[in-house]
Design a protein around this motif. Structure first.
Motif, PDB file in Angstrom:
ATOM      1  N   UNK A  62       0.810  -1.222   0.000  1.00 16.38           N
ATOM      2  CA  UNK A  62       0.000   0.000   0.000  1.00 16.38           C
ATOM      3  C   UNK A  62       0.844   1.274   0.000  1.00 16.38           C
ATOM      4  N   UNK A  63       1.923   1.271  -0.771  1.00 18.16           N
ATOM      5  CA  UNK A  63       2.658   2.502  -1.026  1.00 18.16           C
ATOM      6  C   UNK A  63       2.482   2.856  -2.497  1.00 18.16           C
ATOM      7  N   UNK A  67       2.237  -5.998  -1.774  1.00 18.27           N
ATOM      8  CA  UNK A  67       0.844  -6.073  -2.189  1.00 18.27           C
ATOM      9  C   UNK A  67       0.215  -4.686  -2.252  1.00 18.27           C
ATOM     10  N   UNK A  68      -0.866  -4.578  -3.053  1.00 17.15           N
ATOM     11  CA  UNK A  68      -1.665  -3.351  -3.155  1.00 17.15           C
ATOM     12  C   UNK A  68      -0.823  -2.130  -3.510  1.00 17.15           C
ATOM     13  N   UNK A  69       0.057  -2.295  -4.492  1.00 14.87           N
ATOM     14  CA  UNK A  69       0.920  -1.187  -4.911  1.00 14.87           C
ATOM     15  C   UNK A  69       0.690  -0.776  -6.355  1.00 14.87           C
ATOM     16  N   UNK A  82       2.130 -10.785  -3.136  1.00 10.20           N
ATOM     17  CA  UNK A  82       2.183  -9.936  -4.326  1.00 10.20           C
ATOM     18  C   UNK A  82       0.775  -9.557  -4.773  1.00 10.20           C
ATOM     19  N   UNK A  83      -0.179  -9.659  -3.895  1.00 11.45           N
ATOM     20  CA  UNK A  83      -1.596  -9.561  -4.262  1.00 11.45           C
ATOM     21  C   UNK A  83      -2.001  -8.143  -4.633  1.00 11.45           C
ATOM     22  N   UNK A  84      -3.167  -8.042  -5.301  1.00  5.68           N
ATOM     23  CA  UNK A  84      -3.789  -6.774  -5.671  1.00  5.68           C
ATOM     24  C   UNK A  84      -2.828  -5.871  -6.450  1.00  5.68           C
ATOM     25  N   UNK A  85      -2.227  -6.412  -7.485  1.00  6.91           N
ATOM     26  CA  UNK A  85      -1.412  -5.634  -8.404  1.00  6.91           C
ATOM     27  C   UNK A  85      -1.907  -5.875  -9.821  1.00  6.91           C
ATOM     28  N   UNK A  86      -1.249  -5.295 -10.786  1.00  3.26           N
ATOM     29  CA  UNK A  86      -1.696  -5.393 -12.177  1.00  3.26           C
ATOM     30  C   UNK A  86      -0.545  -5.874 -13.057  1.00  3.26           C
TER      31      UNK A  86
END
Length: 775
Positions: A90-91, A113-115, A136-140
């Protein structure tokens, strides 16, 4: 922060977790060569994080997660780094994960995750053989190698979270090497195929998340009844067959979610052996048969139970020796209930109660309003056959001090909503209601002025009732109101321009099919600030998420609306957060279109049809660049169609039929796609797509008198119902005996698709289908 640390050059550990620093991270930290541990997570940090800090010679632990405004770029890592824990979730990540991350041979924990990361996942991660945690979740990530061959080398992993990474394949077989794995999250990974047998060999697994994939086949009984699995989430797949039945009293399973699949058969009695169950989600399957509520009352730890939207017959009579536990979530929609379950009497911890889409008749008992008065957030009694409130003179609904959503739509509620005198304090405390939906009933009278006290209200839907009232202008003082739907009632009179109006959050207003008159209220349009700026970053749907005190569980409630499609009422299942709508059709509004409309640049849908509006169509409507549907039909507009409207490149539906327009029809862009029905009944118009060419001497025959609009607003059976566009926008499911047009959005434009639907289903079946998909 600089002032705090500038004289601490020999610092070894700096731990400021969750301290609101709200400043930049000083670059001088990169000079603290003695620093071994730096924890700055959730500190509201800003600016850029110095890459030199990653290279400190003794740094073993670095946690800067949860700082969404902190820009972070990873350096090229050299071998020999002492880093053991790197927490960067989350950064605001800049760039990609460098392949040199594989040089961090001592790393044991890596969370990125979530970056919003893009690019590829470097295969060099396979060099990190000491890793125990990888997220490594919630990335694209793009161009991802679906085999993940490198992951099999990380045989010390105990925690693996790849949630949301597009694997588009079967479960990676390399996972079978991770024999110490206890936590596995592969939700939303577009996995296919059945659950492989080797997953049962990972005997240390206690938490498995495979939800929202495309997995098929049967659910292995070993996953549900194995002794050490505590969390099992398999929802939103395509699992079929029965729920496994095994007699095992040693299971530690506490969270079981197998909802939204195509499971068949009855609910096995062996589920009552799972004595540690806290959450049981079985909704939205094809389960059948009678179910005795006493089976679930044997589970003393159960607080979340959802059986909604199956084909079950729930038996609610409590046995004499039953010990009724305190539920927090009860989803009993579409369970063939004919009355309010008696075991609800003593429930005082409920946060969500859903009894919608049942066969509950008669009045709502007074005791219902006393259920869980200090904890209830969501109450849904919609789609039943309720006729009123047993309590007189008005229900004490708002004893629920935390209630956010009250949904009573699609019943048979009749009579008027009593308006208590100002001296009675309806709400024992502050009104926390954020949604009130009383649509599709038989309620008459005036809108209770007491609603004005609900300052958190976001949606007020009173459509399709029998209210007879002037426009309730006081709702403009509700500062958070986003959706106002008063469609199909008896609201009458002039909407008077008020001196002070709020309405700043309003983005959807439907006043259609009433008896409102007078000029369009220009002052109102001036105050609708949420319709003035298109916010492309506002994604998702309008609704509510409620996080429960139960671990790893939350509930989502999407706001929805009833729309009218050629006389058939359908439910608009989700409302996009960017959608802006004005529908004033089928009233008796007079005069011109106010110039203030041109400032509502976020507007998608505008319908002023079937009124007595006059004057010219303003060329300034071309300012509404987001406009996708414009219906001005069945009025008394004159003059030409402004050629500037061809600048509306997203316009997919346009109708000015049955007015007094003249001159050439503009051509170009979207206007080349509109058929002659969009211009019918205007004898002065010429040019394509009409047969009358501009310059012809002969005038076309006037329209039949039955289609002409009288000054009193009557006499026009023509209706172009643009609301069908909303359905495509909301990606809902349509059933019924109609032929309709659905506009589906591709990128920023609309594509017209035509569907023919089958025979009209019985009312009950329509409700079950609609609500199954809504859930």
């Amino acid at each position: 922060m600089r002032g705090l640390v500038q004289n601490l050059a020999h610092l070894k550990a700096l731990h400021l977790s969750k301290v609101d620093i709200s400043s930049r991270v000083p670059d001088l930290l990169a000079n603290f060569v003695a620093l071994e541990s730096l924890q700055l997570d959730q500190c509201e940090l800003q600016g850029e994080f110095s890459m030199g800090i990653f290279k400190l010679p003794k740094l073993k632990m670095l946690d800067i997660s949860g700082n969404s405004d902190l820009k972070v770029s990873l350096p090229d890592f050299q071998k020999g780094s002492p880093l053991k824990s790197l927490m960067l979730s989350e950064v605001k990540f800049v760039g990609e994960i460098p392949s040199s991350v594989g040089n961090l041979g001592n790393l044991e924990e890596l969370d990125i995750s979530r970056c919003n990361l893009t690019g590829q996942i470097p295969s060099s991660l396979g060099n990190l053989t000491k890793l125990t945690l990888l997220s490594l979740s919630y990335n694209d990530f793009r161009g991802q190698n679906s085999s993940l061959s490198w992951i099999g080398k990380l045989n010390k992993l105990t925690f693996l979270d790849l949630h949301g990474i597009n694997l588009n394949d079967n479960l990676p077989s390399q996972l079978m090497n991770l024999t110490q794995l206890s936590y596995l999250d592969l939700g939303y990974c577009q996995l296919t195929g059945p659950i492989p047998s080797w997953l049962g060999n990972l005997t240390e697994l206690s938490a498995i998340f495979l939800d929202h994939n495309q997995l098929i086949g049967r659910i292995p009984s070993s996953l549900i009844y194995r002794s050490n699995i505590e969390y099992l989430f398999l929802s939103s797949n395509q699992f079929s067959g029965p729920i496994p039945s095994v007699n095992n009293t040693l299971s530690q399973l506490s969270h079981l979610d197998i909802s939204s699949n195509i499971l068949q058969g009855s609910i096995p009695s062996s589920l009552s052996k799972l004595q540690n169950l806290v959450i049981l989600e079985l909704h939205s399957n094809s389960l059948t048969g009678e179910v005795d509520i006493n089976m679930f009352l044997q589970l003393s730890s159960l607080v979340v139970l959802s059986l909604s939207f199956n084909n079950l017959m729930l038996l609610t009579k409590i046995s004499s020796n039953a010990n009724v536990q305190k539920f927090k979530f009860l989803g009993l929609a579409s369970c063939n209930l004919s009355e309010f379950p008696g075991f609800l009497h003593n429930q005082d911890h409920l946060q969500v109660l859903d009894l919608s889409s049942n066969n509950i008749h008669g009045q709502i008992p007074s005791w219902v309003w006393n259920i869980s008065t200090t904890s209830m957030y969501f109450m849904n009694l919609s789609h039943n056959f309720l006729t009123g409130f047993q309590q007189d003179p008005y229900p004490v609904v708002l004893q629920w001090t935390h209630l956010k959503v009250l949904d009573l739509r699609s019943n048979m509620l009749r009579g008027s909503l009593s308006i208590p005198p100002p001296s009675s304090n309806i709400w024992r405390k502050e009104c926390n209601l954020e949604m009130i939906n009383l649509s599709q009933n038989l309620i008459k009278g005036k809108v209770p002025r007491s609603i004005a006290s609900c300052k958190k209200l976001e949606l007020l839907d009173l459509s399709n009732n029998r209210f007879t009232d002037s426009f309730p202008s006081w709702v403009g003082n509700l500062p958070k109101l986003r959706i106002l739907n008063l469609r199909s009632n008896g609201f009458h009179g002039v909407i008077k321009n008020q001196k002070t109006l709020n309405f700043s959050k309003l983005q959807i207003i439907d006043l259609s099919h009433n008896n409102l008159t007078g000029e369009l209220p220009s002052k109102y349009f001036e105050s609708w600030n949420a319709m003035k700026v298109a916010d492309a970053n506002h994604t998702g749907y309008i609704g509510k998420n409620q996080e429960f005190t139960v671990s790893a569980y939350y509930s989502t409630y999407d706001y929805s609306m009833i729309i009218n499609i050629k006389g058939s009422q359908m439910e608009y299942l989700k409302i996009p957060g960017t959608l802006a709508v004005i529908d004033f059709s089928y009233n008796r509004f007079l005069g011109d279109i106010p110039e203030a409309i041109a400032n509502l640049k976020a507007l998608h849908l505008l319908n002023f049809s079937n009124n007595i509006l006059r004057g010219h169509i303003p060329s300034s409507l071309a300012n509404l660049k987001e406009l996708e549907c414009l219906d001005l039909s069945a009025n008394k507009f004159s003059g030409e169609i402004p050629p500037q409207l061809t600048q509306l490149t997203f316009l997919s539906s346009f109708n000015v039929a049955y007015n007094q327009l003249e001159g050439p029809i503009p051509g170009g862009n979207q206007f080349n796609t509109f058929g002659e029905e969009a211009y019918a009944g205007n004898i002065g118009l010429c040019g394509a797509p009409l047969k009358k060419k501009c310059g012809d001497v002969e005038a076309s025959a006037p329209p039949p008198s039955s289609l002409e609009k009288d000054d009193d607003g009557s006499g026009s059976p023509f209706e172009f119902d643009w609301k069908i566009v909303l359905l495509g926008y909301g990606s809902g499911l349509v059933v019924g005996g109609i032929v309709g047009h659905i506009f589906t959005r591709r990128k920023r434009g609309w594509i017209l698709r035509t569907f023919r639907f089958g025979k009209k289903q019985p009312r009950r079946r329509q409700r079950q289908t609609r609500n199954r998909n809504r859930h």
